[in-house]
Motif scaffolding. Structure first.
Motif, mmCIF file in Angstrom:
data_model
loop_
_atom_site.group_PDB
_atom_site.id
_atom_site.type_symbol
_atom_site.label_atom_id
_atom_site.label_comp_id
_atom_site.label_asym_id
_atom_site.label_seq_id
_atom_site.Cartn_x
_atom_site.Cartn_y
_atom_site.Cartn_z
ATOM 1 N N UNK A 590 -1.297 -0.540 -10.068
ATOM 2 C CA UNK A 590 -1.588 0.323 -8.923
ATOM 3 C C UNK A 590 -0.269 0.760 -8.285
ATOM 4 N N UNK A 591 -0.324 1.833 -7.537
ATOM 5 C CA UNK A 591 0.884 2.375 -6.919
ATOM 6 C C UNK A 591 1.066 1.787 -5.529
ATOM 7 N N UNK A 592 2.287 1.407 -5.240
ATOM 8 C CA UNK A 592 2.649 0.841 -3.952
ATOM 9 C C UNK A 592 3.156 1.970 -3.059
ATOM 10 N N UNK A 593 2.559 2.122 -1.902
ATOM 11 C CA UNK A 593 2.903 3.249 -1.035
ATOM 12 C C UNK A 593 4.383 3.263 -0.668
ATOM 13 N N UNK A 594 4.959 2.083 -0.464
ATOM 14 C CA UNK A 594 6.375 2.020 -0.090
ATOM 15 C C UNK A 594 6.960 0.709 -0.586
ATOM 16 N N UNK A 595 7.509 0.746 -1.819
ATOM 17 C CA UNK A 595 8.171 -0.429 -2.359
ATOM 18 C C UNK A 595 9.582 -0.557 -1.810
ATOM 19 N N UNK A 596 10.388 -1.355 -2.486
ATOM 20 C CA UNK A 596 11.760 -1.574 -2.019
ATOM 21 C C UNK A 596 12.465 -0.230 -1.902
ATOM 22 N N UNK A 597 12.978 0.137 -0.717
ATOM 23 C CA UNK A 597 13.390 1.527 -0.475
ATOM 24 C C UNK A 597 14.588 2.006 -1.285
ATOM 25 N N UNK A 598 15.465 1.105 -1.720
ATOM 26 C CA UNK A 598 16.649 1.572 -2.452
ATOM 27 C C UNK A 598 16.262 2.363 -3.692
ATOM 28 N N UNK A 599 15.226 1.900 -4.402
ATOM 29 C CA UNK A 599 14.847 2.564 -5.641
ATOM 30 C C UNK A 599 14.452 4.008 -5.373
ATOM 31 N N UNK A 600 13.601 4.214 -4.371
ATOM 32 C CA UNK A 600 13.144 5.567 -4.067
ATOM 33 C C UNK A 600 14.269 6.407 -3.457
#
Length: 679
Positions: A590-600
């Protein structure tokens, strides 16, 4: 079993593509050299087949994305294509039993065999040390777990989830800015029955060995010496730099150095971010898709070599005047127009197709290849052939950009930034100082190697190829120091690594020439190798020590919350959770709305805006605002655990959320709340 069969069909499809014309230019490049054909053919067959069947599976699945199981349809198409190739190959083999050339090791040259055997064994060992499945525990080494959070999330978004149209699982926003197709390929292998660790590690091993063999082939063609090709591969695996010297000097004594060398668990560093393992073997363990991109890059460069050997310059002919050389290089038909088709005039177009098709397998290497090929064009004959290769690659990359990001959006946003990671204030002095600390003796040896190379080798046919290689090898290095493509300029380290790998050919040539001078030369050359590679050798032992299984970060795939989500939610659902980096809920598909921010953030997403939304949901007390955020962002479930309860971003309003959302799962410290469909 189906996963292994799929891999076999990938190789067979790649072999068919090689025979159909993909390998024509590379065959011309290695003809008459000490490189056996299998050294190039087998790596290219593997990678071309993986890219071809990987794309076939994905595109058919994408077209059938409204179906319940789109990848089942995609795999049906890929198996049909693979079996068609198998049938054609079988018929060809029956007519001519030697047609498939199934005994590639007949060559007496054992250097590439040793490279494949030793390099493959060590890298395979490290693959399974850094990523393994032990029962239900999915382990990642401490040196790779941070990047494996998003990598494995992408893998599982296809093998367990339904990621069509494709979104970045750590930041679903309707597009995919990250080159994800290698992870898709691994996810498809898991779907076809391979265990998750094998599905990721086995193709990683294949493409890494492929990159080593092609680097060997390219260096051997350039130098004419198999030992120089092997030494180039060794220098590639063990980086230069002065950090190793600092490490040795800080030890105080030889015995203390040996003790620290064998027990070290922290990456040594004297430059910014070097302690991340940004330059050493860990990069290829951390970013498994990089090796596939390097293989394609090296193949494209090798395929361009026949255009760089000036056939009009006969050996021993007197040098022509400068005006004549300018006219010959720039003002003749052969300088620009393609060769006749019968002489290979179209043989670079399939190479361009492969290069362009690899754009979302690893985009950085496509950019690196285009930079190097662009510089090579200045030295080439029949330049429009290289222009055609580049045009095909750019068009395919643009089409992928349109597919995954939409019209008008770009995965990269170039801007001029001088200095890369050099110390502030950035100046020519700080850049040269940084380069010395990062590269150690390599620039000096490269310069010496260039001087020896052009002084000792007077053959005009080969000199042009070497000049082109030197200029092309410097192009990614210069690019890394003047252009930023993403918010995190540290990502430019791949271009520096590409340049260093290419420039190592000159270092290897120099050391071989020194060794050829006699016994003293052999001693000097043998002593230079560990001096150049000391930093890389320390790093290698550090990678081994950091990759011990007892230190691994674990995610329990049998965790009750993980099991419940997989069994009770839709594969397309979005979850609102804490900032997860490597966590079992990331691997539910499933998709995580906001994972660890560095990646995004490093991929170019607006993490600040989404962070504010997360704060408003977890820390808010206005139900109308909370409901609108959940509804407009298509969030199906809100997960609460101790990470939320200890967050520094907000004060969790757990009772408020429980009062408006239904509790559908609660065990231990984990609570899952369902967002009503009408909210």
């Amino acid at each position: 079993m189906l996963g292994l069969l799929f891999l076999f069909l990938c190789w067979l499809t790649g072999r068919w593509l090689w025979e159909a014309g993909l390998g024509r230019a590379a065959q011309d490049a290695i003809a008459g050299t000490k490189v056996p054909e299998w050294v190039v053919r087998e790596p290219v067959s593997w990678v071309a087949g993986m890219v071809t069947l990987g794309w076939t599976t994905y595109l058919v699945g994408y077209l059938c994305r409204e179906a319940a199981h789109p990848l089942a349809i995609g795999n049906t198409a890929s198996f049909a294509l693979g079996f068609a190739v198998l049938y054609k190959s079988f018929r060809k083999f029956r007519r001519a039993p030697g047609a498939l050339n199934l005994q590639p090791l007949r060559s007496p040259n054992l250097v590439p065999v040793l490279i494949a055997a030793i390099g493959g064994s060590i890298f395979g060992y490290l693959c399974f040390r850094t990523f393994f499945l032990d029962g239900s525990q999915l382990g990642a080494g401490v040196s790779v777990f941070s990047d494996f959070g998003p990598h494995v999330a992408v893998i599982r978004s296809f093998s367990v989830g339904h990621n069509f149209p494709t979104e970045y699982p750590h930041f679903p926003a309707g597009d995919a800015r990250y080159h994800f197709l290698f992870q898709f390929f691994a996810g498809n292998l898991e779907l076809l029955g391979l265990p998750l660790d094998w599905a990721f590690n086995l193709p990683s091993l294949i493409v890494f060995v492929s990159a080593l063999l092609l680097l060997y082939a390219l260096a051997t063609v350039l130098t004419g010496r198999a030992v120089a090709g092997g030494l180039t591969v060794f220098l590639f695996c063990f980086r230069p730099g002065v950090a190793g010297y600092h490490f040795a000097f800080e030890s105080g004594s030889f015995s203390e150095f040996v003790r620290r060398f064998l027990s070290n668990t922290q990456f040594i560093a004297v430059t910014k971010h070097e302690d991340w393992g940004l330059w050493n073997q860990n990069v290829y363990l951390n970013q498994r898709h990089l090796s596939l991109g390097l293989t394609v890059l090296l193949f494209a460069l090798l395929s361009a070599f026949p255009l760089l050997v000036r056939s009009s310059c006969a050996a021993g002919a007197p040098p022509s005047s400068l005006p004549s050389r300018i006219k010959d290089a720039w003002l003749t038909r052969s300088a620009w127009f393609p060769r006749p088709v019968a002489q290979g005039g179209l043989c670079l177009l399939p190479v361009g197709l492969l290069l362009g098709a690899s754009g979302f397998w690893n985009g950085a290497t496509v950019i690196g290849a285009l930079l190097m090929l662009g510089v090579m064009t200045l030295f080439a004959r029949h330049r429009l052939e290289l222009a055609g290769l580049a045009t095909v690659a750019v068009v395919l990359a643009w089409l992928q950009n349109r597919l995954f990001l939409g019209a008008g959006a770009l995965a990269v946003k170039p801007e001029w930034v001088f200095g890369f990671l050099a110390d502030e204030p950035r100046s020519l002095y700080s850049v040269f100082t940084y380069a010395w600390r990062l590269l150690g003796l390599t620039p000096v040896l490269v310069l010496a190697g260039v001087v020896v190379w052009f002084w000792r080798c007077r053959e005009p046919r080969e000199d042009n190829l070497r000049r082109a290689w030197l200029a092309a090898a410097l192009a990614p290095l210069v690019f890394a120091f003047v252009v930023k493509l993403t918010p995190d300029i540290a990502i430019n380290h791949k271009y520096v690594m590409i340049s260093v790998a290419a420039l190592n050919v000159f270092v290897a040539w120099l050391l071989v020439r020194i060794a050829d001078s006699g016994t003293i030369g052999k001693v000097v050359a043998s002593a230079c190798v560990p001096l150049v590679c000391l930093t890389g050798l320390v790093d290698f032992v550090t990678v081994l020590n950091k990759s011990r299984r007892e230190h691994a970060i674990l995610a329990d795939l049998a965790h009750p919350a993980h099991v419940w989500i997989v069994a009770n939610t839709s594969p397309k659902d979005r979850l609102l959770t804490d900032w997860y980096s490597y966590h079992t809920l990331l691997f539910t598909g499933r998709k995580i709305f906001y994972g660890w921010p560095y990646y995004a953030w490093s991929a170019g997403y607006d993490t600040g805006a989404r962070e504010r939304l997360v704060k408003a949901v977890y820390g808010g007390r206005d139900w109308r605002v909370t409901r609108e955020i959940l509804k407009s962002n298509h969030i199906a479930y809100v997960v609460i655990d101790d990470g939320n309860r200890r967050s520094d971003l907000y004060h969790l309003q757990e009772d408020f959320l429980r009062s408006h959302l239904a509790v559908v799962f609660e065990q231990g410290d984990t609570v899952i709340l369902k967002v009503p469909n009408d909210s």
